[in-house]
Enzyme design. Sequence first.
Site, PDB file in Angstrom:
ATOM      1  N   HIS A   1     -44.035 -45.552  33.977  1.00  0.00           N
ATOM      2  CA  HIS A   1     -43.696 -44.131  34.116  1.00  0.00           C
ATOM      3  C   HIS A   1     -44.990 -43.319  34.091  1.00  0.00           C
ATOM      4  O   HIS A   1     -45.593 -43.114  33.036  1.00  0.00           O
ATOM      5  CB  HIS A   1     -42.782 -43.721  32.958  1.00  0.00           C
ATOM      6  CG  HIS A   1     -42.054 -42.423  33.167  1.00  0.00           C
ATOM      7  ND1 HIS A   1     -42.351 -41.544  34.180  1.00  0.00           N
ATOM      8  CD2 HIS A   1     -41.029 -41.861  32.475  1.00  0.00           C
ATOM      9  CE1 HIS A   1     -41.535 -40.496  34.103  1.00  0.00           C
ATOM     10  NE2 HIS A   1     -40.718 -40.673  33.079  1.00  0.00           N
TER      11      HIS A   1
ATOM     12  N   GLN B   1     -38.329 -49.340  32.612  1.00  0.00           N
ATOM     13  CA  GLN B   1     -39.324 -48.288  32.757  1.00  0.00           C
ATOM     14  C   GLN B   1     -40.116 -48.162  31.446  1.00  0.00           C
ATOM     15  O   GLN B   1     -39.545 -47.918  30.382  1.00  0.00           O
ATOM     16  CB  GLN B   1     -38.691 -46.942  33.105  1.00  0.00           C
ATOM     17  CG  GLN B   1     -39.770 -45.922  33.496  1.00  0.00           C
ATOM     18  CD  GLN B   1     -39.208 -44.532  33.719  1.00  0.00           C
ATOM     19  OE1 GLN B   1     -38.676 -43.921  32.806  1.00  0.00           O
ATOM     20  NE2 GLN B   1     -39.355 -44.022  34.934  1.00  0.00           N
TER      21      GLN B   1
ATOM     22  N   ASN C   1     -42.110 -30.672  32.062  1.00  0.00           N
ATOM     23  CA  ASN C   1     -42.909 -30.829  30.852  1.00  0.00           C
ATOM     24  C   ASN C   1     -44.298 -30.213  30.972  1.00  0.00           C
ATOM     25  O   ASN C   1     -45.284 -30.747  30.473  1.00  0.00           O
ATOM     26  CB  ASN C   1     -43.004 -32.311  30.457  1.00  0.00           C
ATOM     27  CG  ASN C   1     -41.674 -32.853  29.992  1.00  0.00           C
ATOM     28  OD1 ASN C   1     -41.000 -32.239  29.166  1.00  0.00           O
ATOM     29  ND2 ASN C   1     -41.276 -34.001  30.521  1.00  0.00           N
TER      30      ASN C   1
ATOM     31  N   ARG D   1     -43.809 -44.956  38.895  1.00  0.00           N
ATOM     32  CA  ARG D   1     -43.144 -43.697  39.233  1.00  0.00           C
ATOM     33  C   ARG D   1     -44.153 -42.549  39.157  1.00  0.00           C
ATOM     34  O   ARG D   1     -44.852 -42.402  38.145  1.00  0.00           O
ATOM     35  CB  ARG D   1     -41.997 -43.432  38.265  1.00  0.00           C
ATOM     36  CG  ARG D   1     -41.074 -42.301  38.698  1.00  0.00           C
ATOM     37  CD  ARG D   1     -40.050 -41.989  37.632  1.00  0.00           C
ATOM     38  NE  ARG D   1     -38.811 -41.481  38.213  1.00  0.00           N
ATOM     39  CZ  ARG D   1     -37.888 -40.802  37.546  1.00  0.00           C
ATOM     40  NH1 ARG D   1     -38.056 -40.523  36.271  1.00  0.00           N
ATOM     41  NH2 ARG D   1     -36.797 -40.382  38.149  1.00  0.00           N
TER      42      ARG D   1
ATOM     43  N   TYR E   1     -45.623 -36.844  31.363  1.00  0.00           N
ATOM     44  CA  TYR E   1     -45.832 -37.715  30.204  1.00  0.00           C
ATOM     45  C   TYR E   1     -47.285 -38.220  30.194  1.00  0.00           C
ATOM     46  O   TYR E   1     -48.100 -37.766  30.982  1.00  0.00           O
ATOM     47  CB  TYR E   1     -44.788 -38.831  30.190  1.00  0.00           C
ATOM     48  CG  TYR E   1     -43.387 -38.269  30.022  1.00  0.00           C
ATOM     49  CD1 TYR E   1     -43.048 -37.547  28.872  1.00  0.00           C
ATOM     50  CD2 TYR E   1     -42.425 -38.396  31.020  1.00  0.00           C
ATOM     51  CE1 TYR E   1     -41.775 -36.992  28.717  1.00  0.00           C
ATOM     52  CE2 TYR E   1     -41.161 -37.843  30.868  1.00  0.00           C
ATOM     53  CZ  TYR E   1     -40.845 -37.138  29.715  1.00  0.00           C
ATOM     54  OH  TYR E   1     -39.601 -36.571  29.567  1.00  0.00           O
TER      55      TYR E   1
END
Length: 375
Positions: A181, A101, A241, A233, A186
């Site tokens: 990811h 990942q 987050n 993903r 993120y």
Amino acid sequence: MKNLFEPCQAGALQLASRIVMAPLTRNRAPNAMPNALMAEYYAQRANPATGAGLIITEATAISHQGQGYADVPGIWSTEQVNAWQAITQGVHAKGGKIVMQLWHVGRISHTSLQPGGQAPVAPSAITAKSKTVLIVDGVPSFVPTSEPRALRLDELPGIVDDYRKAARNAIAAGFDGVEVHAANGYLIDQFLRADSNHRTDAYGGNIENRARLLKEVMSAVCEEIGAGRCGIRISPVTPANDASDAAPQALFEHVTQFLGTLALAYVHVIEGSTGAARDYQQGDHAFDYKAMKAAYQKAGGKGAWMLNNGYERDLADQALQADADLIAFGKSFIANPDLGARLKQNGPYNTPDRATFYGGKEAGYTDYPTLPKAH
């Protein structure tokens, strides 16, 4: 009738079962270097007869700038590539498959983890209402994330190139593929969502612009190693987050429509709130996951559809009969290295020790017992 324990094709990946070990950050890679303890951990879970049909590694930083937590591994240096080889070789020796990942945390970081103590980077200079993990004297502690700075337009091609190089390095390290990811608040997810992306240039504003970085990253990674070895993903409604967007349906149908053009190995979907309520929603309406998948398929998408969040045996069976191809299991793989065997006989299951999730050594990492061998 699909079942968890049968083979499954995911792009170029021939998997021995539909059981996937989800990516799990464990903070056991000091100096961002993979090590022998990590090799033991992954090998314990690699035999597809007892463990996973596919292992997705813990999130792995594509650059020093991409790091956001203490003692997470990286994939930007020759030394890291060489160190990962012991892990991929160990998994393959057990007959397993493993993908890496690829991770850039964006604003979910701390100045102490950044090159030269600089501010983390983000689409916009908006501090996340979130925390990260620092390890002091061997003890993990949760601290608020640092204030980020907005990435300049001329820096974005370099970010895309970091993903490209990381994918190339992952293949050189012996991985069977990569997963980008783009979930859980993120960097890529920060660009996608209107609450964290206030840009007024070509990477902000409307959905197409906010999805631009994701499209450029995925195109680069697929071009570098072949789309059949690439997954992604996404987490359409998670608040993880400080991820937030008032209109996630239109956003993620746009995203999956693009993904449908790429001939990916798989699309990995976190349903609801990551690690929490599966029926969590953002905006005025419950999210329609079937409509999102339909957008993917209408655009030509044929990759395996992987679902994740709070799955156990009965729920996994239901999902496979509905529209899933692969089921990712997270915390249960922490405590049960032979989770595949336990799922097959429907238990018993070890209980994960939350106190040892992040940081430490063998305890709570490689010392969970397996089922007694039959005689």
